[in-house]
Design a protein around this motif. Structure first.
Motif, PDB file in Angstrom:
ATOM      1  N   VAL A 197      44.585  43.738 -27.965  1.00 25.59           N
ATOM      2  CA  VAL A 197      45.035  45.011 -28.524  1.00 25.59           C
ATOM      3  C   VAL A 197      44.922  45.018 -30.042  1.00 25.59           C
ATOM      4  CG1 VAL A 197      46.996  46.566 -28.778  1.00 25.59           C
ATOM      5  CG2 VAL A 197      46.562  45.467 -26.578  1.00 25.59           C
ATOM      6  N   CYS A 198      45.437  43.966 -30.685  1.00 22.77           N
ATOM      7  CA  CYS A 198      45.522  43.981 -32.148  1.00 22.77           C
ATOM      8  C   CYS A 198      44.173  43.755 -32.815  1.00 22.77           C
ATOM      9  CB  CYS A 198      46.505  42.910 -32.616  1.00 22.77           C
ATOM     10  SG  CYS A 198      47.015  43.107 -34.342  1.00 22.77           S
ATOM     11  N   VAL A 199      43.322  42.953 -32.212  1.00 23.66           N
ATOM     12  CA  VAL A 199      42.038  42.634 -32.843  1.00 23.66           C
ATOM     13  C   VAL A 199      40.909  43.480 -32.269  1.00 23.66           C
ATOM     14  CG1 VAL A 199      40.357  40.821 -33.324  1.00 23.66           C
ATOM     15  CG2 VAL A 199      42.808  40.283 -33.327  1.00 23.66           C
ATOM     16  N   LEU A 218      43.609  39.099 -39.330  1.00 26.55           N
ATOM     17  CA  LEU A 218      44.182  37.910 -39.947  1.00 26.55           C
ATOM     18  C   LEU A 218      45.698  37.850 -39.785  1.00 26.55           C
ATOM     19  CD1 LEU A 218      41.944  37.630 -43.128  1.00 26.55           C
ATOM     20  CD2 LEU A 218      41.835  36.297 -41.023  1.00 26.55           C
ATOM     21  N   LEU A 219      46.352  38.998 -39.763  1.00 30.49           N
ATOM     22  CA  LEU A 219      47.786  38.998 -39.471  1.00 30.49           C
ATOM     23  C   LEU A 219      48.046  38.586 -38.031  1.00 30.49           C
ATOM     24  CD1 LEU A 219      49.050  42.201 -41.348  1.00 30.49           C
ATOM     25  CD2 LEU A 219      49.548  39.816 -41.908  1.00 30.49           C
ATOM     26  N   ALA A 220      47.189  39.033 -37.119  1.00 23.51           N
ATOM     27  CA  ALA A 220      47.319  38.626 -35.713  1.00 23.51           C
ATOM     28  C   ALA A 220      47.129  37.121 -35.577  1.00 23.51           C
ATOM     29  CB  ALA A 220      46.302  39.371 -34.856  1.00 23.51           C
ATOM     30  N   PHE A 221      46.129  36.568 -36.248  1.00 21.33           N
ATOM     31  CA  PHE A 221      45.902  35.124 -36.217  1.00 21.33           C
ATOM     32  C   PHE A 221      47.124  34.383 -36.756  1.00 21.33           C
ATOM     33  CE2 PHE A 221      40.951  35.202 -36.528  1.00 21.33           C
ATOM     34  CZ  PHE A 221      40.895  35.746 -35.249  1.00 21.33           C
ATOM     35  N   GLY A 237      36.537  34.218 -27.890  1.00 20.76           N
ATOM     36  CA  GLY A 237      36.759  32.844 -27.461  1.00 20.76           C
ATOM     37  C   GLY A 237      38.239  32.493 -27.409  1.00 20.76           C
ATOM     38  N   LEU A 238      39.001  32.962 -28.388  1.00 18.86           N
ATOM     39  CA  LEU A 238      40.436  32.697 -28.400  1.00 18.86           C
ATOM     40  C   LEU A 238      41.137  33.388 -27.233  1.00 18.86           C
ATOM     41  CD1 LEU A 238      41.114  33.122 -32.228  1.00 18.86           C
ATOM     42  CD2 LEU A 238      40.787  30.989 -30.958  1.00 18.86           C
ATOM     43  N   ILE A 239      40.676  34.568 -26.885  1.00 21.05           N
ATOM     44  CA  ILE A 239      41.261  35.301 -25.759  1.00 21.05           C
ATOM     45  C   ILE A 239      40.989  34.561 -24.449  1.00 21.05           C
ATOM     46  CG2 ILE A 239      41.089  37.411 -24.395  1.00 21.05           C
ATOM     47  CD1 ILE A 239      40.516  38.862 -27.089  1.00 21.05           C
ATOM     48  N   VAL A 240      39.754  34.121 -24.286  1.00 13.75           N
ATOM     49  CA  VAL A 240      39.400  33.360 -23.079  1.00 13.75           C
ATOM     50  C   VAL A 240      40.245  32.095 -22.981  1.00 13.75           C
ATOM     51  CG1 VAL A 240      37.573  32.050 -21.942  1.00 13.75           C
ATOM     52  CG2 VAL A 240      37.058  34.269 -22.966  1.00 13.75           C
ATOM     53  N   HIS A 241      40.388  31.396 -24.102  1.00 11.54           N
ATOM     54  CA  HIS A 241      41.197  30.173 -24.114  1.00 11.54           C
ATOM     55  C   HIS A 241      42.649  30.478 -23.745  1.00 11.54           C
ATOM     56  CE1 HIS A 241      43.692  27.040 -26.106  1.00 11.54           C
ATOM     57  NE2 HIS A 241      42.743  26.242 -25.647  1.00 11.54           N
ATOM     58  N   ALA A 272      32.485  40.095 -36.854  1.00 12.99           N
ATOM     59  CA  ALA A 272      32.449  38.638 -36.759  1.00 12.99           C
ATOM     60  C   ALA A 272      33.778  38.081 -36.260  1.00 12.99           C
ATOM     61  CB  ALA A 272      32.100  38.036 -38.126  1.00 12.99           C
ATOM     62  N   PHE A 273      34.884  38.614 -36.780  1.00 13.58           N
ATOM     63  CA  PHE A 273      36.198  38.160 -36.330  1.00 13.58           C
ATOM     64  C   PHE A 273      36.423  38.484 -34.853  1.00 13.58           C
ATOM     65  CE2 PHE A 273      37.634  38.327 -40.924  1.00 13.58           C
ATOM     66  CZ  PHE A 273      37.853  36.966 -41.027  1.00 13.58           C
ATOM     67  N   ARG A 274      35.939  39.625 -34.415  1.00 17.51           N
ATOM     68  CA  ARG A 274      36.126  39.991 -33.008  1.00 17.51           C
ATOM     69  C   ARG A 274      35.326  39.088 -32.081  1.00 17.51           C
ATOM     70  NH1 ARG A 274      35.502  45.826 -35.231  1.00 17.51           N
ATOM     71  NH2 ARG A 274      37.674  46.241 -35.819  1.00 17.51           N
ATOM     72  N   ILE A 275      34.168  38.666 -32.523  1.00 23.79           N
ATOM     73  CA  ILE A 275      33.377  37.731 -31.717  1.00 23.79           C
ATOM     74  C   ILE A 275      34.131  36.409 -31.571  1.00 23.79           C
ATOM     75  CG2 ILE A 275      31.262  36.355 -31.675  1.00 23.79           C
ATOM     76  CD1 ILE A 275      29.865  38.743 -33.057  1.00 23.79           C
ATOM     77  N   VAL A 276      34.680  35.909 -32.674  1.00 26.33           N
ATOM     78  CA  VAL A 276      35.467  34.680 -32.627  1.00 26.33           C
ATOM     79  C   VAL A 276      36.685  34.864 -31.729  1.00 26.33           C
ATOM     80  CG1 VAL A 276      36.896  33.104 -33.997  1.00 26.33           C
ATOM     81  CG2 VAL A 276      34.703  33.907 -34.893  1.00 26.33           C
ATOM     82  N   THR A 277      37.301  36.027 -31.814  1.00 24.55           N
ATOM     83  CA  THR A 277      38.523  36.286 -31.050  1.00 24.55           C
ATOM     84  C   THR A 277      38.271  36.294 -29.553  1.00 24.55           C
ATOM     85  OG1 THR A 277      39.377  37.592 -32.905  1.00 24.55           O
ATOM     86  CG2 THR A 277      40.475  37.875 -30.794  1.00 24.55           C
TER      87      THR A 277
END
Length: 221
Positions: A96-98, A141-144, A77-81, A70-75
């Motif tokens: 790399v981290c997520v 979560l540390l990456a976030f 979008g963050l990567i694209v942004h 689930a976190f990777r799916i959210v990520t």
């Protein structure tokens, strides 16, 4: 201050490596204290599941909602942004981290090749050691936090940190409660998740420290 913060981070990473090694060696060698901890926590989870209606469903849903997948799916979008905003370093760090923590998890699982507990209450793929949920949630979560925490109002930062700690701990508890992981799998996953996060920082040079705390990636652009 920066050097002191970096030194503490690496000392902690070294300690986590030792913890990971201890968990691995301990279950292979059958250390009595570790066997007792693993067995007793599995038995407790199984007993509570038998006694309380909805126990298994609750933890299964909780661990699915806050799963590394689930976190990777959210990520994504963050990567694209980040790419759209031309924050290339941030995007690469998150990839790399997520996202790539999944590959690390599978490699470590194949190396250890520990069977899942026979009392598992839900289906789970792959092998048991280390817990992919534990490793993935810590690294993510540390990456976030490294990327986004300093962008949040200071008054909210402690609450977000506390929420992250609760998620990490409860997901780990849930995996044991469902009997899909031994306690030692979860502890090893937490330890290696932190080590992987620190290594990602070293490789990508993605975090700058100011006043002894991580600053957001690309915040100076």
């Amino acid at each position: 201050m920066r050097n002191e913060f970096s030194a503490r981070r690496w000392w902690l990473a070294g300690l986590c490596c030792a913890v990971y090694a201890a968990m691995w060696i301990g279950w292979v060698q059958g250390w009595s204290w570790l066997v007792t901890a693993d067995t007793s926590t599995l038995e407790l989870g199984r007993r509570l599941g038998d006694e309380h209606h909805g126990w298994t469903t609750f933890w299964h849903v909780w661990c699915t909602v806050f799963s590394p997948v689930a976190f990777r799916i959210v990520t994504v979008g963050l990567i694209v942004h980040a790419f759209v905003k031309r924050r290339i370093r941030t995007a690469i760090f998150l990839i790399v981290c997520v996202e790539m923590s999944a590959a690390l998890t599978e490699v470590l699982k194949q190396l250890a090749d520990r069977p899942r507990p026979e009392t598992a209450m839900v289906d789970a793929l792959s092998t048991s050691f280390p817990s992919g949920h534990a490793l993935g949630t810590v690294a993510t979560l540390l990456a976030f936090a490294a990327v986004y925490l300093s962008c949040v109002r200071r008054s909210l930062q402690p609450w977000l940190v506390a929420a992250g700690v609760v998620v990490v701990l409860t997901v780990g508890v849930g995996r044991v409660a469902l009997n899909v992981h031994h306690l030692s799998d979860v502890v090893a996953g937490w330890a290696m998740g932190y080590v992987y996060f620190v290594v990602c920082l070293l490789i990508l040079r993605g975090v700058r420290e100011e006043d002894g705390r991580p600053a957001a990636l690309d915040s100076g652009r």
